[in-house]
Design a protein around this motif. Structure first.
Motif, PDB file in Angstrom:
ATOM      1  N   ASP A  23       0.818  -1.211   0.000  1.00  0.00           N
ATOM      2  CA  ASP A  23       0.000   0.000   0.000  1.00  0.00           C
ATOM      3  C   ASP A  23       0.851   1.260   0.000  1.00  0.00           C
ATOM      4  O   ASP A  23       1.933   1.296   0.589  1.00  0.00           O
ATOM      5  CB  ASP A  23      -0.920   0.034   1.226  1.00  0.00           C
ATOM      6  N   VAL A  25       0.677   4.783   1.565  1.00  0.00           N
ATOM      7  CA  VAL A  25      -0.038   5.277   2.739  1.00  0.00           C
ATOM      8  C   VAL A  25       0.304   6.744   2.983  1.00  0.00           C
ATOM      9  O   VAL A  25       1.486   7.115   3.065  1.00  0.00           O
ATOM     10  CB  VAL A  25       0.303   4.443   3.990  1.00  0.00           C
ATOM     11  N   ARG A  43      -4.096   4.124   0.683  1.00  0.00           N
ATOM     12  CA  ARG A  43      -4.755   4.429   1.947  1.00  0.00           C
ATOM     13  C   ARG A  43      -4.569   5.905   2.245  1.00  0.00           C
ATOM     14  O   ARG A  43      -3.436   6.389   2.321  1.00  0.00           O
ATOM     15  CB  ARG A  43      -4.174   3.572   3.074  1.00  0.00           C
TER      16      ARG A  43
END
Length: 287
Positions: A23, A25, A43
């Motif tokens: 991910d 982030v 995210r």
């Protein structure tokens, strides 16, 4: 790092962003230009994707999520606020929405969807298309203040009481992956970031205390701020390279002119067609 330039006209990685195992982030919002590609999951706070954006993982948005037509998400989409999906969006997993869901025609959600609020199905859903077309028009006519106000309204509707954070921006046709971050625009990397992948851009500005696992290559200038580590080569075709105090480059350097700060370490070969200068004294810390 202060913002500059027109919205969506540069790659912007805000302070504290991390490329984790699967991910990307960030604490703030995520803005993705037309036909850009992010091989990671994403995210962030609010996620806004223009037409034809491709995600290689899942999306987790604490606030709202807006996906324009033809966008493709490989895995699930989890939304803490409202979700807006344009026509022919594809989601490879499930869609979970804590608020309202506004969905366009011919949307494919492989594992189904659930929304706690109102569900509105349209044919087609023009909201996202209109917003991005209008934003593009404002940039073309040079009204950057109005464009920035539109972005502020788009991504900060429900966050007036939250601290302002610079959004992560991937410009149109940009590619972000574990192998490389490729854009045809300038790139700005913030402070305290940790990223994987070679960065290719028109020019590159890297903040302090950041660690980059990959090389940097630009047509124009490259500036690297204090105490940043680059695990790779740093090269520019036509520009200069400036390394602030405490920077470490674990690779070769090639440029026109080169400026080295105090306590700078270069583990490879330094090649400069022009002048090489060294700062003997550290720059004073900003108040």
């Amino acid at each position: 790092m202060p913002g500059h330039g027109a919205p969506l006209d540069e790659l912007v990685v805000p302070d504290g962003t991390e490329a984790q195992e699967r991910d990307l982030v960030t604490d703030g919002d995520v803005l993705l230009g037309t036909r850009s590609s992010v091989e990671f999951g994403v995210r962030g706070r609010n996620v806004v994707a223009s037409e034809g954006v491709r995600f290689g993982g899942a999306i987790e948005a604490d606030g709202d999520c807006r996906l324009d037509m033809w966008s493709d998400v490989a895995e699930s989409v989890l939304v803490g606020g409202d979700a807006y999906l344009g026509e022919r969006v594809h989601i490879g997993g499930e869609l979970m929405v804590a608020g309202d869901l506004d969905i366009g025609d011919d949307v494919d959600i492989e594992e189904g969807f659930e929304a706690n609020g109102w569900i509105v199905i349209r044919n087609p859903m023009p909201t996202i298309v209109f917003l991005f077309v209008y934003l593009k028009h404002l940039l073309v006519v040079g009204d950057e203040d109005a464009a920035q106000r539109l972005i502020d309204e788009l991504i900060d509707e429900d966050t007036a009481d939250e601290p302002e954070a610079e959004p992560l921006v991937v410009p149109a046709n940009g590619t972000v992956s574990d192998d490389a971050w490729r854009v045809s625009t300038p790139a700005r990397i913030g402070d305290d970031c940790r990223l994987h992948g070679n960065i290719r851009a028109e020019s590159i500005d890297v903040g302090s205390d950041t660690e980059l696992y990959g090389s940097l290559r630009a047509r124009g200038d490259i500036h690297i701020d204090r105490n940043t580590i680059v695990h790779g080569d740093v090269t520019t075709r036509d520009g200069s390279i400036t390394l602030a105090e405490g920077v470490r480059v674990l690779g070769d350097i090639s440029c026109g002119e080169l400026e080295l700060g105090s306590d700078t370490v270069v583990d490879g070969v330094m090649r400069a067609a022009g002048q090489i200068t060294m700062q003997n004294d550290p720059r004073p810390e900003a108040d």
